[in-house]
Design an enzyme around this catalytic site. Structure first.
Site, PDB file in Angstrom:
ATOM      1  N   CYS A  96      -3.242   3.210   5.328  1.00 58.44           N
ATOM      2  CA  CYS A  96      -3.405   2.616   3.995  1.00 58.44           C
ATOM      3  C   CYS A  96      -4.052   1.240   4.073  1.00 58.44           C
ATOM      4  O   CYS A  96      -4.844   0.863   3.213  1.00 58.44           O
ATOM      5  CB  CYS A  96      -2.064   2.522   3.287  1.00 58.44           C
ATOM      6  SG  CYS A  96      -0.902   1.413   4.086  1.00 58.44           S
TER       7      CYS A  96
ATOM      8  N   HIS B 143       3.390  -0.895   2.007  1.00 57.37           N
ATOM      9  CA  HIS B 143       2.234  -0.111   1.562  1.00 57.37           C
ATOM     10  C   HIS B 143       1.084  -1.036   1.180  1.00 57.37           C
ATOM     11  O   HIS B 143       1.284  -2.012   0.456  1.00 57.37           O
ATOM     12  CB  HIS B 143       2.647   0.742   0.369  1.00 57.37           C
ATOM     13  CG  HIS B 143       1.644   1.777  -0.047  1.00 57.37           C
ATOM     14  ND1 HIS B 143       0.833   2.437   0.845  1.00 57.37           N
ATOM     15  CD2 HIS B 143       1.322   2.278  -1.277  1.00 57.37           C
ATOM     16  CE1 HIS B 143       0.066   3.302   0.196  1.00 57.37           C
ATOM     17  NE2 HIS B 143       0.334   3.220  -1.099  1.00 57.37           N
TER      18      HIS B 143
ATOM     19  N   ASN C 219      -4.645   3.445  -5.353  1.00 57.68           N
ATOM     20  CA  ASN C 219      -3.916   3.949  -4.195  1.00 57.68           C
ATOM     21  C   ASN C 219      -4.847   4.796  -3.332  1.00 57.68           C
ATOM     22  O   ASN C 219      -5.994   5.049  -3.713  1.00 57.68           O
ATOM     23  CB  ASN C 219      -2.704   4.773  -4.667  1.00 57.68           C
ATOM     24  CG  ASN C 219      -1.605   4.833  -3.628  1.00 57.68           C
ATOM     25  OD1 ASN C 219      -1.788   4.473  -2.473  1.00 57.68           O
ATOM     26  ND2 ASN C 219      -0.436   5.304  -4.044  1.00 57.68           N
TER      27      ASN C 219
END
Length: 434
Positions: free
Chosen positions: A136, A276, A394
Site C-alpha cells: 500500500c 495503512h 485506496n
C-alpha cells in the site's frame, strides 16, 4: 451476478437491528453472497464461515440503524473476522506517537481552498489494486508522485508510474517490498535515483523481485517532499490544496472493514497506531457531497459489487493486501434472485477467486428480497454527507468503498490519524529533465 451483488447490500439496508432474521434468511443471504464473490468452501469449513457471516451481518445491520453518516455493507470481507482482516490485510500498526516528521527544505506556497478534488482536475490515475502484495505504501507514494508530476507539467500529461520499481528497488532506503514500507522513504529513493519508470514499462507483479529500473523509461522526477505538521488537519488541507498527498491511517476497525459509502466517522480509530497507506486527493463539506468519478479517475456504475478475494500475510508497517476483480453493475434496489445447486457448498459463477477462505463444493438455496435503500449508493456517486470530509483513494480495487474511494471525517481531532504522518512531493517539470 449483478443482481446478487446489489441484493446483499440491499438486505443490510432494509433490515433493522430489532428484526430477528431467521436461519433461512441468513442462509439465503450467505448463498447469494457466495455466488456474488465466487466463494468455495469445503463442507467442514462452511459452518464456521457461515457463523462469521451471520455475526458480521448483525454488526452491519445494527450499525446502519444508528443513523450514522457511515454506511456499511456486506463486502468481500463479510466471511472473515476482524482479527483475520487485520492480520491478513493490514500490517503491524506503526506507532507514530514519537515519530519526528522533519520537513524537507522545500516549502510550498499557496492558499488553502474551501474544497478541492484533484480527480476533477485530471491529476489522479485510475484506482489500482495491490493484489496479494503488502505494498500500500508504494501505491500511496506513486499516487502522490503522479499528481505532482502532472501539476509540474502544467496540468498535462498524467502518467501512471511504477509501484513495482519501488517494491523492487528501494530496499536500501528501508522499505521491505511486499512486506511493507514507508511513503517518505519511497520519495527519498525517487529523488536520489533520478526518477521512477512508467507503470507500463515496469508493470506490477505483486511480488518482490530483482530491480529492473531503466532510466530510459522514466515517467516522473521529484525534487523534494514536504511533511505535514503532524496532527494538523489545517496543514494537511493546505498541502492537499497543492496536490494529492500521501497519508497514513488506522484502518483496523470493523467499520472500515465493511465501509460502503457516506462519511467514515469512527471515534474508536487511533491517531497514532497506523497500519495503512492511502492518498488524500481532496476535501469538501456540506449536506450532499458529490463524489462522481471525473477526469483522472476510473468510473464505475456500481459501488457495491464487491467481487474480490485475497490472501496475504504481512508483518510490517503499512503492509496489507487484497485482490479484486472489478466489474460494472447497476444499482437497482428492488431485485430478486435464485441460486441452485446440490450436495455441497459453493458460490457458482463465472470466473474464479482464490483467497484465505477458498475451498470447494456447491450450495443450494433461493431467496428474493426487495426494498429501497437510503444509504446513498447512486450511480452518479452522490452520497449523503454531514460535515467535512477528506476524499481518500485506496488501493484495493474498484470494488471496495465508493469505486475504490472512502470519504473520511475531516476536522474531528485528526480522526484515524489522517494528518499524523502525511507528506507531499514536488516534481521537476518534464521540460527540465536531463
Amino acid at each position: 451476478m449483478k443482481v446478487l451483488s446489489a441484493l446483499c447490500v440491499l438486505l443490510v439496508s432494509v433490515a433493522t437491528a430489532k428484526q430477528q432474521l431467521s436461519e433461512l434468511q441468513y442462509r439465503n443471504a450467505f448463498t447469494n453472497w457466495m455466488i456474488a464473490h465466487q466463494r468455495h468452501y469445503s463442507s467442514e469449513e462452511f459452518n464456521g464461515r457461515f457463523n462469521i457471516f451471520k455475526a458480521n451481518m448483525d454488526y452491519i445491520n445494527e450499525w446502519n440503524t444508528k443513523g450514522s453518516e457511515t454506511v456499511l455493507g456486506l463486502n468481500v470481507f463479510a466471511d472473515i473476522t476482524n482479527e483475520e482482516y487485520r492480520a491478513t490485510y493490514l500490517g503491524t500498526p506503526f506507532d507514530a506517537s514519537s515519530l519526528e516528521m522533519t520537513p524537507s527544505e522545500k516549502v510550498f506556497g499557496g492558499v488553502q481552498a474551501n474544497s478541492v478534488d484533484w480527480r476533477a482536475k485530471g491529476a489522479v490515475t485510475p484506482i489500482k489494486n495491490q493484489g496479494e502484495c503488502g505494498g500500500c505504501w508504494s501505491f500511496s507514494a506513486t499516487g502522490a508522485t503522479e499528481g505532482a508530476q502532472y501539476i509540474a507539467n502544467g496540468d498535462s500529461d498524467l502518467t501512471s508510474v511504477s509501484e513495482q520499481q519501488l517494491i523492487d528497488c528501494s530496499g536500501s532506503y528501508g522499505n521491505n517490498g511486499c512486506e511493507g514500507g514507508l511513503m517518505t522513504l519511497a520519495f527519498e529513493y525517487i529523488i536520489n535515483n533520478g526518477g521512477i519508470d512508467t507503470e507500463s514499462s515496469y508493470p506490477f507483479t505483486a511480488n518482490t523481485e530483482k530491480c529492473k529500473y531503466n532510466p530510459s523509461n522514466i515517467g516522473a522526477e521529484l525534487s523534494s517532499y514536504v511533511n505535514v505538521t503532524s496532527g494538523s488537519e489545517s496543514d494537511l488541507a493546505a498541502k492537499v490544496t497543492q496536490g494529492p498527498t500521501s497519508v497514513a491511517i488506522d484502518a483496523s476497525q470493523p467499520s472500515f472493514q465493511f465501509y460502503s459509502s457516506g462519511i467514515y466517522n469512527e471515534p474508536a480509530c487511533s491517531s497514532t497506531q497506523l497500519d495503512h497507506g492511502v492518498l488524500a486527493v481532496g476535501f469538501g463539506s456540506g449536506s450532499s457531497g458529490s463524489q462522481s468519478q471525473s477526469a483522472g479517475s476510473q468510473s464505475q456504475s456500481s459501488n457495491n459489487n464487491w467481487s474480490e478475494s485475497s490472501q496475504s500475510q504481512d508483518s510490517n508497517s503499512w503492509s496489507q493486501s487484497s485482490q479484486s476483480q472489478s466489474s460494472q453493475d447497476s444499482n437497482s434496489w428492488s431485485q430478486s434472485s435464485q441460486s441452485q445447486g446440490s450436495n455441497s457448498f459453493t458460490g457458482a459463477g463465472t470466473g474464479s477467486g482464490s483467497g484465505s477462505v477458498s475451498g470447494s463444493g456447491s450450495a443450494s438455496g433461493s431467496s428474493s428480497f426487495s426494498g429501497s435503500s437510503n444509504g446513498g449508493n447512486s450511480n452518479s456517486g452522490d452520497y449523503p454527507t454531514d460535515g467535512n470530509y477528506w476524499i481518500v483513494k485506496n488501493s484495493w480495487g474498484l470494488d471496495w468503498g465508493i469505486n475504490g474511494y472512502i470519504l473520511m471525517s475531516k476536522d474531528k481531532d485528526n480522526q484515524c490519524g489522517i494528518a499524523t504522518m502525511a507528506s507531499i512531493p514536488q516534481a521537476i517539470p518534464k521540460s527540465k529533465w536531463n
